[in-house]
Design a protein around this motif. Structure first.
Motif, PDB file in Angstrom:
ATOM      1  N   ARG A 127       3.481   4.711  33.237  1.00 31.08           N
ATOM      2  CA  ARG A 127       2.453   5.496  33.254  1.00 31.08           C
ATOM      3  C   ARG A 127       1.171   4.656  33.979  1.00 31.08           C
ATOM      4  O   ARG A 127       1.035   3.421  33.612  1.00 31.08           O
ATOM      5  CB  ARG A 127       1.770   5.804  31.923  1.00 31.08           C
ATOM      6  CG  ARG A 127       0.569   6.810  32.124  1.00 31.08           C
ATOM      7  CD  ARG A 127       0.203   6.960  30.751  1.00 31.08           C
ATOM      8  NE  ARG A 127      -0.321   8.541  30.659  1.00 31.08           N
ATOM      9  CZ  ARG A 127      -1.551   8.746  30.131  1.00 31.08           C
ATOM     10  NH1 ARG A 127      -2.057   8.060  29.346  1.00 31.08           N
ATOM     11  NH2 ARG A 127      -1.994  10.004  30.214  1.00 31.08           N
ATOM     12  N   MET A 129      -3.141   4.838  34.913  1.00 32.32           N
ATOM     13  CA  MET A 129      -4.275   5.370  34.689  1.00 32.32           C
ATOM     14  C   MET A 129      -5.312   4.813  35.322  1.00 32.32           C
ATOM     15  O   MET A 129      -5.735   3.574  35.226  1.00 32.32           O
ATOM     16  CB  MET A 129      -4.545   5.376  33.200  1.00 32.32           C
ATOM     17  CG  MET A 129      -5.809   6.182  32.822  1.00 32.32           C
ATOM     18  SD  MET A 129      -6.328   6.027  31.113  1.00 32.32           S
ATOM     19  CE  MET A 129      -4.999   6.976  30.179  1.00 32.32           C
ATOM     20  N   VAL A 138     -10.655  10.758  34.573  1.00 28.82           N
ATOM     21  CA  VAL A 138      -9.591   9.814  34.875  1.00 28.82           C
ATOM     22  C   VAL A 138      -8.547  10.491  35.421  1.00 28.82           C
ATOM     23  O   VAL A 138      -8.158  11.705  35.094  1.00 28.82           O
ATOM     24  CB  VAL A 138      -9.216   9.339  33.200  1.00 28.82           C
ATOM     25  CG1 VAL A 138      -8.114   8.555  33.016  1.00 28.82           C
ATOM     26  CG2 VAL A 138     -10.032   8.781  32.476  1.00 28.82           C
ATOM     27  N   THR A 140      -4.270  10.144  36.175  1.00 22.19           N
ATOM     28  CA  THR A 140      -2.949   9.673  35.678  1.00 22.19           C
ATOM     29  C   THR A 140      -1.899   9.840  36.338  1.00 22.19           C
ATOM     30  O   THR A 140      -1.956  10.944  37.142  1.00 22.19           O
ATOM     31  CB  THR A 140      -2.660  10.003  34.200  1.00 22.19           C
ATOM     32  OG1 THR A 140      -2.433  11.253  34.190  1.00 22.19           O
ATOM     33  CG2 THR A 140      -3.939   9.795  33.158  1.00 22.19           C
ATOM     34  N   GLU A 161     -11.533  10.274  29.485  1.00 22.63           N
ATOM     35  CA  GLU A 161     -10.178   9.079  29.089  1.00 22.63           C
ATOM     36  C   GLU A 161      -9.462   9.801  27.775  1.00 22.63           C
ATOM     37  O   GLU A 161      -8.367   9.809  27.693  1.00 22.63           O
ATOM     38  CB  GLU A 161     -10.647   7.869  28.830  1.00 22.63           C
ATOM     39  CG  GLU A 161      -9.532   6.883  28.615  1.00 22.63           C
ATOM     40  CD  GLU A 161     -10.036   5.413  28.568  1.00 22.63           C
ATOM     41  OE1 GLU A 161      -9.161   4.691  28.153  1.00 22.63           O
ATOM     42  OE2 GLU A 161     -10.966   5.352  29.237  1.00 22.63           O
ATOM     43  N   ALA A 164      -6.790  12.287  28.219  1.00 24.31           N
ATOM     44  CA  ALA A 164      -5.698  11.762  28.943  1.00 24.31           C
ATOM     45  C   ALA A 164      -4.940  11.118  28.216  1.00 24.31           C
ATOM     46  O   ALA A 164      -3.451  10.626  28.609  1.00 24.31           O
ATOM     47  CB  ALA A 164      -6.080  11.025  30.393  1.00 24.31           C
TER      48      ALA A 164
END
Length: 172
Positions: A127, A129, A138, A140, A161, A164
């Motif tokens: 991942r 971000m 945010v 991702t 955030e 997410a």
């Protein structure tokens, strides 16, 4: 198995393949061909108003609410959805890169170029971000291997955030 069971199983598999982006006519070898930077920037700008200006046709199920959108930043498979999290923009697609181990690194680099130098990434194994000062939005990018052994990516734009974070980490 009965004919009815086989039919329902086939429909379920086809639906799952469509949702994960496995049904595709093109197999790009480089992720840059998958991102539409102008559309991504439009989705990011729309996060401030809950994506209201890019929401299309509404659909509701027992588990989710979703809206179609004409803003297609990744693999032409993007929707705005709301379930356990507030409304967010999410896209799904297959990532065909010769070295699957570097798929996230390559895709993340391309995503960073789309977003611009104000956006900074934090990375984990599967991942990336992206955050930018001056906004709560945010972005991702996640990758995983699906049940057909294909590398699949999920691009998400979230209003905050906390929205997410993976489900188990919310509220921490």
């Amino acid at each position: 198995m009965t004919r009815r069971t086989l039919t329902w199983t086939g429909l379920a598999v086809a639906s799952a393949m469509s949702l994960t982006g496995c049904v595709t006519t093109a197999s790009p070898q480089h992720v840059a061909a998958l991102f539409n930077c102008a559309e991504l920037k439009q989705a990011v700008a729309s996060a401030d108003n809950g994506f209201d200006d890019i929401k299309g046709q509404f659909r509701e199920t027992r588990l989710t609410r979703s809206w179609n959108t004409d803003v297609q930043a990744f693999h032409e498979a993007c929707v705005i959805t709301s379930a356990q999290r507030p409304d967010h923009y999410e896209c799904f697609g297959r990532i065909d890169i010769k070295d699957p181990g570097s798929a996230l690194a390559i895709a993340s680099e391309e995503l960073g170029q789309c977003l611009g130098s104000d956006w900074k990434a934090s990375m984990s194994a599967e991942r990336a971000m992206y955050r930018s000062q001056g906004t709560d939005t945010v972005v991702t990018l996640e990758t995983f291997i699906n049940d057909r052994h294909h590398r699949v990516g999920t691009l998400g734009v979230f209003q905050k955030e906390a929205d997410a974070l993976p489900s188990g980490q919310q509220g921490i």
